[in-house]
Design an enzyme around this catalytic site. Structure first.
Site, PDB file in Angstrom:
ATOM      1  N   SER A  49       0.812  -1.219   0.000  1.00 31.06           N
ATOM      2  CA  SER A  49       0.000   0.000   0.000  1.00 31.06           C
ATOM      3  C   SER A  49       0.845   1.269   0.000  1.00 31.06           C
ATOM      4  O   SER A  49       0.473   2.276  -0.609  1.00 31.06           O
ATOM      5  CB  SER A  49      -0.958  -0.003   1.188  1.00 31.06           C
ATOM      6  OG  SER A  49      -0.261  -0.228   2.386  1.00 31.06           O
ATOM      7  N   CYS A  79      -6.825  -6.393   0.324  1.00 31.90           N
ATOM      8  CA  CYS A  79      -5.561  -6.299   1.052  1.00 31.90           C
ATOM      9  C   CYS A  79      -4.970  -4.888   1.017  1.00 31.90           C
ATOM     10  O   CYS A  79      -5.508  -3.996   1.650  1.00 31.90           O
ATOM     11  CB  CYS A  79      -4.619  -7.359   0.509  1.00 31.90           C
ATOM     12  SG  CYS A  79      -3.461  -7.921   1.731  1.00 31.90           S
ATOM     13  N   ILE A 137      -2.474 -12.887   2.972  1.00 30.63           N
ATOM     14  CA  ILE A 137      -1.030 -12.731   2.731  1.00 30.63           C
ATOM     15  C   ILE A 137      -0.571 -11.423   3.364  1.00 30.63           C
ATOM     16  O   ILE A 137      -0.914 -10.341   2.874  1.00 30.63           O
ATOM     17  CB  ILE A 137      -0.702 -12.729   1.217  1.00 30.63           C
ATOM     18  CG1 ILE A 137      -1.225 -14.008   0.558  1.00 30.63           C
ATOM     19  CG2 ILE A 137       0.799 -12.579   0.991  1.00 30.63           C
ATOM     20  CD1 ILE A 137      -1.158 -14.007  -0.960  1.00 30.63           C
ATOM     21  N   ARG A 138       0.167 -11.545   4.420  1.00 26.67           N
ATOM     22  CA  ARG A 138       0.590 -10.341   5.182  1.00 26.67           C
ATOM     23  C   ARG A 138      -0.556  -9.336   5.258  1.00 26.67           C
ATOM     24  O   ARG A 138      -0.405  -8.147   4.964  1.00 26.67           O
ATOM     25  CB  ARG A 138       1.829  -9.710   4.545  1.00 26.67           C
ATOM     26  CG  ARG A 138       3.072 -10.566   4.754  1.00 26.67           C
ATOM     27  CD  ARG A 138       4.321  -9.819   4.400  1.00 26.67           C
ATOM     28  NE  ARG A 138       4.486  -8.653   5.270  1.00 26.67           N
ATOM     29  CZ  ARG A 138       5.187  -7.578   4.932  1.00 26.67           C
ATOM     30  NH1 ARG A 138       5.766  -7.487   3.760  1.00 26.67           N
ATOM     31  NH2 ARG A 138       5.303  -6.585   5.781  1.00 26.67           N
ATOM     32  N   HIS A 180      -7.506 -12.389  -0.256  1.00 28.77           N
ATOM     33  CA  HIS A 180      -7.344 -12.339  -1.713  1.00 28.77           C
ATOM     34  C   HIS A 180      -8.327 -13.256  -2.437  1.00 28.77           C
ATOM     35  O   HIS A 180      -7.947 -14.364  -2.821  1.00 28.77           O
ATOM     36  CB  HIS A 180      -5.915 -12.742  -2.083  1.00 28.77           C
ATOM     37  CG  HIS A 180      -4.894 -11.724  -1.725  1.00 28.77           C
ATOM     38  ND1 HIS A 180      -4.446 -10.774  -2.613  1.00 28.77           N
ATOM     39  CD2 HIS A 180      -4.255 -11.483  -0.553  1.00 28.77           C
ATOM     40  CE1 HIS A 180      -3.562  -9.993  -2.024  1.00 28.77           C
ATOM     41  NE2 HIS A 180      -3.428 -10.400  -0.770  1.00 28.77           N
ATOM     42  N   GLU A 182      -9.179 -13.278  -5.379  1.00 20.89           N
ATOM     43  CA  GLU A 182      -8.735 -13.581  -6.759  1.00 20.89           C
ATOM     44  C   GLU A 182      -7.823 -14.801  -6.804  1.00 20.89           C
ATOM     45  O   GLU A 182      -7.582 -15.349  -7.875  1.00 20.89           O
ATOM     46  CB  GLU A 182      -8.034 -12.349  -7.368  1.00 20.89           C
ATOM     47  CG  GLU A 182      -6.616 -12.065  -6.906  1.00 20.89           C
ATOM     48  CD  GLU A 182      -6.515 -11.407  -5.526  1.00 20.89           C
ATOM     49  OE1 GLU A 182      -7.544 -11.282  -4.826  1.00 20.89           O
ATOM     50  OE2 GLU A 182      -5.391 -11.029  -5.147  1.00 20.89           O
TER      51      GLU A 182
END
Ligand code: GLN
Length: 205
Positions: A49, A79, A137-138, A180, A182
C-alpha cells in the site's frame, strides 16, 4: 460492464483474469490518461500500500480516483487496496503509514498478523454470500468500523469476521477484503460485487 484495474504495483493480473472470465471488460490504470476512459467499477489489488499510494500521488492519479470513489464509484478492494480506502491506519512505531483515500470510515491495521506468520488460508462466512475460502497474505485487519456515514452517506457494514477480527467490510459501493478472493477458485464474492455494480449502473443511468 467495464472495470478499471489499478496496475501500478502488486497482484492486479489475477483480478483481471477473474473479472474477464466473468464477462467484464477490464483495462489497466497505469497513468492519468487512463482515467479519461469510462469505467463502471474500480479494482484495487493487493501489493504494498505504501508503494501504491506513493505512485498514485507521483503520477497525479490520487485526487481524481479519490473524487470518483467519493461520488459513488463501485470499488472492489483487496488487502493493500483495503488499506488505501481506510479512513484511519494503525501502525507499529516505525512502520510506514501510507496516505489513503480515506473514503471508507474504518480503522485498518497493516501487517496485522506479524511478519513471520503473515500468510494463511481458511474458510469463513461472508454476509450475503455464504462460506468462502480466504487466502491471507501479510494481511491487514479492520480494527473498527466508523459509526458516522462516509461521503456517500453510507455507514460501513461488517461482512466477515475471522478469528475475532474484521476481514471484510462494505460501505455503499465500496467492498474491502483483507484477503485475496482472486487467488481462490470461488467466484461468489466477485459475482456479489458485480450485482451491486449492475444495480448502481441501473440507478444512475
Ligand atoms: N502488507 C501489505 C501492505 O501493507 C498488504 C499485503 C497484501 O496486499 N498482500 O500494503
Amino acid at each position: 460492464m467495464t472495470a478499471a484495474v489499478l496496475a501500478l504495483q502488486g497482484a492486479f493480473a489475477e483480478h483481471e483474469q477473474v473479472f474477464r472470465r466473468l464477462g467484464v471488460d477490464c483495462f489497466e490504470l497505469r497513468g492519468p490518461a487512463d482515467l479519461d476512459r469510462p469505467f463502471d467499477a474500480l479494482i484495487l489489488p493487493g501489493g504494498e500500500s505504501t508503494v501504491q499510494s506513493k505512485l498514485l500521488r507521483e503520477l497525479g492519479m490520487f485526487g481524481r480516483l479519490q473524487a470518483m470513489i467519493r461520488e459513488g464509484l463501485p470499488v472492489f478492494a483487496t488487502c493493500a487496496g483495503m488499506i488505501l480506502l481506510a479512513g484511519q491506519i494503525e501502525a507499529d512505531p516505525g512502520d510506514k503509514v501510507p496516505e489513503t483515500f480515506g473514503t471508507l470510515p474504518m480503522t485498518v491495521r497493516r501487517n496485522a498478523y506479524g511478519r513471520q506468520l503473515g500468510s494463511f488460508r481458511t474458510r469463513a462466512e461472508v454476509k450475503g454470500v455464504g462460506e468462502v475460502p480466504m487466502t491471507f497474505i501479510r494481511a491487514p485487519y479492520v480494527v473498527s468500523v466508523g459509526e458516522t456515514p462516509s461521503n456517500t452517506g453510507d455507514i460501513p457494514e461488517i461482512l466477515a469476521v475471522v478469528d475475532g477480527r474484521i476481514a471484510a467490510v462494505r460501505c455503499g459501493n465500496q467492498y474491502a477484503f483483507a484477503f485475496h478472493p482472486e487467488l481462490d477458485e470461488d467466484r461468489r464474492l466477485q459475482e456479489y460485487f458485480l450485482e451491486s455494480v449492475a444495480a448502481h449502473i441501473a440507478r444512475t443511468a
